[in-house]
Design an enzyme around this catalytic site. Structure first.
Site, PDB file in Angstrom:
ATOM      1  N   GLY A 248     -32.367  -0.619   8.049  1.00 22.38           N
ATOM      2  CA  GLY A 248     -32.804   0.671   8.569  1.00 22.38           C
ATOM      3  C   GLY A 248     -31.765   1.761   8.513  1.00 22.38           C
ATOM      4  N   PRO A 289     -29.927  -4.595   4.448  1.00 22.48           N
ATOM      5  CG  PRO A 289     -27.905  -3.995   3.442  1.00 22.48           C
ATOM      6  CD  PRO A 289     -28.534  -5.047   4.314  1.00 22.48           C
ATOM      7  N   GLY A 290     -31.729  -2.190   2.513  1.00 23.09           N
ATOM      8  CA  GLY A 290     -32.495  -1.982   1.281  1.00 23.09           C
ATOM      9  C   GLY A 290     -32.333  -0.550   0.821  1.00 23.09           C
ATOM     10  CB  CYS A 359     -57.525  15.111  -8.686  1.00 26.45           C
ATOM     11  SG  CYS A 359     -57.603  15.357 -10.466  1.00 26.45           S
ATOM     12  CE1 TYR A 388     -39.361   0.093   1.279  1.00 30.78           C
ATOM     13  CE2 TYR A 388     -37.517   1.538   1.767  1.00 30.78           C
ATOM     14  CZ  TYR A 388     -38.151   0.332   1.913  1.00 30.78           C
ATOM     15  OH  TYR A 388     -37.591  -0.645   2.691  1.00 30.78           O
TER      16      TYR A 388
END
Length: 441
Positions: A248, A289-290, A359, A388
């Site tokens: 995080g 961690p990412g 659209c 992400y």
């Protein structure tokens, strides 16, 4: 605007990443294009390792693969000696196909299917992070059928509300994740785990949310987990060997973001661990961690297409991607910085809003961006898109998902091929009854 990692403005006035001209990248690989700064990724991984080494604590760092998962990324994680956190059969399959050591993999998720659990068991992964009582019982039954013992951590919700977007808070009491500390669920889960024939309880896990800019939430989480440890020892005689505090850690998306250095996060956690376990044997501390590893290392390149002036209101500049390759602005109101890659040294002359080509009126990537005079064919580079973005990309409007390249020391390597039109149809089927339909007269 502050550039990230190895990025710089080269002699041609172009944005350069990893020693490679981004304009050349757009020509060679097409756009939209995800560009990952490999050196920066490796440096971020090493920063976590080095920060922990300075504390003297026993530790382990795992990469949260949900942020960005490819074969090449799994291989890079393995090379740097980290563990790997997966949350689906797809992420596990990717890791195994990359020959990632299964004993260094652990499996997260609030609704793991029986098939996913079986896949992890057969692969011999290191741990399952158990999220609920349904999983606890099912995993024990599957392990009993296979005649094996499974190592687990119990995911807890410690009641810590991180200061971040509501959708990416995970540690508050009202959460779909984990066993709640406040209502006795955790104690029941500990007891059930210790009584299970085929489960080996190794410790606890918590995760308070994502994109967190301070250490206070992590300090509070450590206090709660230390209290849980003392209670579990007193009530059950169980002392956890592992305490996983999740991830995080925030990154910089825009100039106003002020994430603290990795060393400060780790130092604050270590200080609280020593206080919470004073006079006792400390468990091994894990982090996962990412975003903080790959987020700022990613840049997305787009080609500018059409423009639209709304007199007295704004100028819309449309690019060849949008919410299909970056849904975060639509999902979280996420904000980004960008630079015109082929005019990176020029002075801003106008304010634009960057629109995607899908659209949806909500398909806006950036509002109110100051740039040089933009023209059709320019290359727009959106910064901090490493986490992400690829992992949440989709085929809305039947658009193809972009390619991904790793850049380092002047070399660009294609690690994910751009989808072809035929790829969009590879799983489609026409029922036989439709094949013989007579045309309407």
């Amino acid at each position: 605007m502050q550039l990230r990692g190895t990025s710089r403005i080269n002699e041609q006035g172009h944005l350069e990443i990893g020693g490679v001209d981004s304009v050349d990248l757009s020509r060679r690989f097409g756009t939209p294009l995800y560009v990952m700064d490999e050196q920066m990724i490796r440096e971020r991984m090493r920063a976590f390792i080095n920060a922990f080494r300075k504390t003297g604590l026993s530790f382990q760092v795992a990469y949260a693969s949900k942020a960005f998962s490819t074969l090449a990324m799994c291989r890079l994680v393995e090379e740097e000696g980290l563990y790997l956190d997966v949350v689906s059969d797809g992420e596990l399959y990717t890791a195994l196909k990359a020959n990632f050591p299964p004993e260094r993999i652990y499996f997260h998720g609030n609704n793991k299917t029986p098939e996913e659990l079986e896949m992890g068991l057969k692969a011999g992964i290191g741990w399952f992070v158990v999220d609920n009582f349904t999983e606890l019982s099912l995993l024990n039954s599957l392990a009993q059928r296979e005649g094996i013992t499974v190592r687990i951590l119990l995911r807890t919700t410690p009641g810590v509300e991180a200061h971040t977007h509501d959708y990416i808070q995970t540690g508050q009491e009202d959460s779909k994740f984990g066993f709640d500390l406040g209502n006795g669920q955790v104690k029941r889960a500990i007891q059930q785990s210790l009584q299970s024939e085929r489960l080996q309880l190794d410790g606890f896990h918590c995760h308070i949310g994502s994109q967190i800019f301070g250490a206070e939430g992590f300090r509070l989480a450590v206090q709660k987990m230390a209290a849980l440890t003392r209670e579990s020892r007193a009530v059950f005689g169980f002392h956890p060997r592992i305490l996983n505090l999740g991830g995080g850690f925030g990154i910089r998306y825009q100039a106003s973001d002020r994430p603290i250095p990795i060393e400060e996060y780790v130092s604050a956690i270590a200080e609280e661990i020593r206080a919470g376990f004073s006079g006792e044997t400390c468990p091994e501390i894990w982090l996962e961690p990412g975003r903080s590893i790959v987020g700022e290392a990613g840049t997305t390149l787009y080609r500018v297409g059409s423009t639209k002036e709304v007199p007295g209101i704004r100028k819309y500049v449309a690019v060849d991607g949008g919410m299909n390759d970056n849904p975060r602005p639509a999902l979280y109101q996420a904000t980004y910085e960008a630079i015109v890659a082929n005019r990176a040294a020029e002075t801003p002359q106008e304010r634009i809003s960057v629109a995607g080509k899908l659209c949806e009126s909500g398909d806006m990537l950036i509002w109110d961006l100051d740039v040089p005079k933009v023209e059709t064919g320019d290359v727009l580079a959106v910064l901090s898109t490493g986490a992400y973005n690829y992992s949440m990309a989709n085929n809305y409007n039947r658009l193809r998902r972009p390619a991904v390249v790793f850049v380092r020391d002047g070399q660009a390597d294609l690690v994910v091929q751009r989808e072809r039109l035929d790829d969009l149809l590879q799983n489609d089927r026409i029922p036989e009854r439709m094949m013989a339909v007579e045309p309407v007269e």
